[in-house]
Scaffold this motif. Structure first.
Motif, PDB file in Angstrom:
ATOM      1  N   TYR A  25       0.836  -1.204   0.000  1.00 53.04           N
ATOM      2  CA  TYR A  25       0.000   0.000   0.000  1.00 53.04           C
ATOM      3  C   TYR A  25       0.874   1.260   0.000  1.00 53.04           C
ATOM      4  O   TYR A  25       0.645   2.189  -0.779  1.00 53.04           O
ATOM      5  CB  TYR A  25      -0.934  -0.016   1.212  1.00 53.04           C
ATOM      6  N   LEU A  26       1.891   1.282   0.873  1.00 48.68           N
ATOM      7  CA  LEU A  26       2.783   2.442   0.935  1.00 48.68           C
ATOM      8  C   LEU A  26       3.521   2.640  -0.391  1.00 48.68           C
ATOM      9  O   LEU A  26       3.687   3.771  -0.859  1.00 48.68           O
ATOM     10  CB  LEU A  26       3.790   2.287   2.074  1.00 48.68           C
ATOM     11  N   LYS A  29       1.149   4.149  -2.905  1.00 48.82           N
ATOM     12  CA  LYS A  29       0.959   5.582  -2.640  1.00 48.82           C
ATOM     13  C   LYS A  29       2.206   6.374  -3.069  1.00 48.82           C
ATOM     14  O   LYS A  29       2.080   7.469  -3.616  1.00 48.82           O
ATOM     15  CB  LYS A  29       0.667   5.827  -1.155  1.00 48.82           C
ATOM     16  N   GLN A  32       2.163   6.885  -6.744  1.00 47.15           N
ATOM     17  CA  GLN A  32       1.141   7.844  -7.165  1.00 47.15           C
ATOM     18  C   GLN A  32       1.648   9.280  -7.096  1.00 47.15           C
ATOM     19  O   GLN A  32       1.199  10.136  -7.867  1.00 47.15           O
ATOM     20  CB  GLN A  32      -0.115   7.700  -6.303  1.00 47.15           C
ATOM     21  N   ILE A  33       2.585   9.538  -6.199  1.00 51.50           N
ATOM     22  CA  ILE A  33       3.124  10.889  -6.052  1.00 51.50           C
ATOM     23  C   ILE A  33       3.746  11.365  -7.357  1.00 51.50           C
ATOM     24  O   ILE A  33       3.655  12.541  -7.713  1.00 51.50           O
ATOM     25  CB  ILE A  33       4.141  10.954  -4.885  1.00 51.50           C
ATOM     26  N   GLU A  40      -1.516  18.297  -5.354  1.00 53.23           N
ATOM     27  CA  GLU A  40      -1.693  17.008  -4.685  1.00 53.23           C
ATOM     28  C   GLU A  40      -0.347  16.469  -4.200  1.00 53.23           C
ATOM     29  O   GLU A  40      -0.237  15.907  -3.105  1.00 53.23           O
ATOM     30  CB  GLU A  40      -2.325  15.998  -5.656  1.00 53.23           C
ATOM     31  N   MET A  44       0.907  15.302  -0.473  1.00 53.23           N
ATOM     32  CA  MET A  44       1.305  13.913  -0.216  1.00 53.23           C
ATOM     33  C   MET A  44       2.747  13.777   0.277  1.00 53.23           C
ATOM     34  O   MET A  44       3.050  12.843   1.028  1.00 53.23           O
ATOM     35  CB  MET A  44       1.127  13.072  -1.487  1.00 53.23           C
ATOM     36  N   TYR A  49       5.530   8.518   2.050  1.00 53.13           N
ATOM     37  CA  TYR A  49       5.185   7.145   1.684  1.00 53.13           C
ATOM     38  C   TYR A  49       6.405   6.341   1.248  1.00 53.13           C
ATOM     39  O   TYR A  49       6.585   5.191   1.649  1.00 53.13           O
ATOM     40  CB  TYR A  49       4.133   7.126   0.568  1.00 53.13           C
ATOM     41  N   HIS A  53       7.900   3.134   3.124  1.00 52.35           N
ATOM     42  CA  HIS A  53       7.938   1.894   2.368  1.00 52.35           C
ATOM     43  C   HIS A  53       9.342   1.276   2.439  1.00 52.35           C
ATOM     44  O   HIS A  53       9.483   0.068   2.674  1.00 52.35           O
ATOM     45  CB  HIS A  53       7.530   2.171   0.918  1.00 52.35           C
TER      46      HIS A  53
END
Length: 154
Positions: A25-26, A29, A32-33, A40, A44, A49, A53
């Motif tokens: 999950y991390l 994320k 996604q950055i 955004e 973030m 993240y 991670h």
């Protein structure tokens, strides 16, 4: 060997599966950055993240190695031998794949796309194999519990 020690490895491994899922999950994320807009991204980045991670990956590597050694050690203490079978061999494959994915860290930190793709593929394989390990481990635990209830085991 005390009966309760039979359950240290399974409990540790189920916890490790949870850590692996959270690390995934991390990682998702963190990836996604790179794909979101500036506003955004600004929101973030403080959540770190990628750093979380990476740190969790080191914990996963350590727990995987200790868990594999502990599982083999407990099996040997209980039976006087290792039981050669799918659970052992898939577990060893997981150890190798976790080590391989950890070895990609320097290339990942340099932003190498090939390393990122290989990292995702290896960890996808780890999750599939480790999910199977969790299910086959439940069957092993059930055998231990059944054997403990028979009069010969008392």
């Amino acid at each position: 060997m005390p009966f309760a020690l039979n359950f240290v490895h399974p409990v540790l491994m189920w916890g490790l599966l949870g850590l692996m899922l959270y690390s995934g999950y991390l990682g998702l994320k963190a990836s996604q950055i790179r794909k979101v807009g500036p506003e955004e991204r600004k929101a973030m980045l403080p959540l770190q993240y990628g750093q979380r991670h990476g740190r969790l990956g080191l914990v996963i590597l350590a727990v995987t190695l200790l868990g594999a050694a502990g599982g083999m050690g407990a099996t040997f203490l209980k039976n006087g031998k290792l039981i050669l079978g799918p659970h052992l061999f898939v577990g060893l494959a997981v150890v190798v794949l976790v080590g391989a994915t950890a070895s990609l860290a320097p290339s990942l930190q340099k932003g190498k796309d090939w390393a990122r793709g290989l990292h995702v593929a290896l960890n996808g394989s780890v999750l599939l194999l480790f999910g199977w390990q969790a299910l086959s481990g439940v069957a092993i635990v059930q055998k231990l519990l059944t054997a403990a209830q028979t009069p010969a085991a008392l």
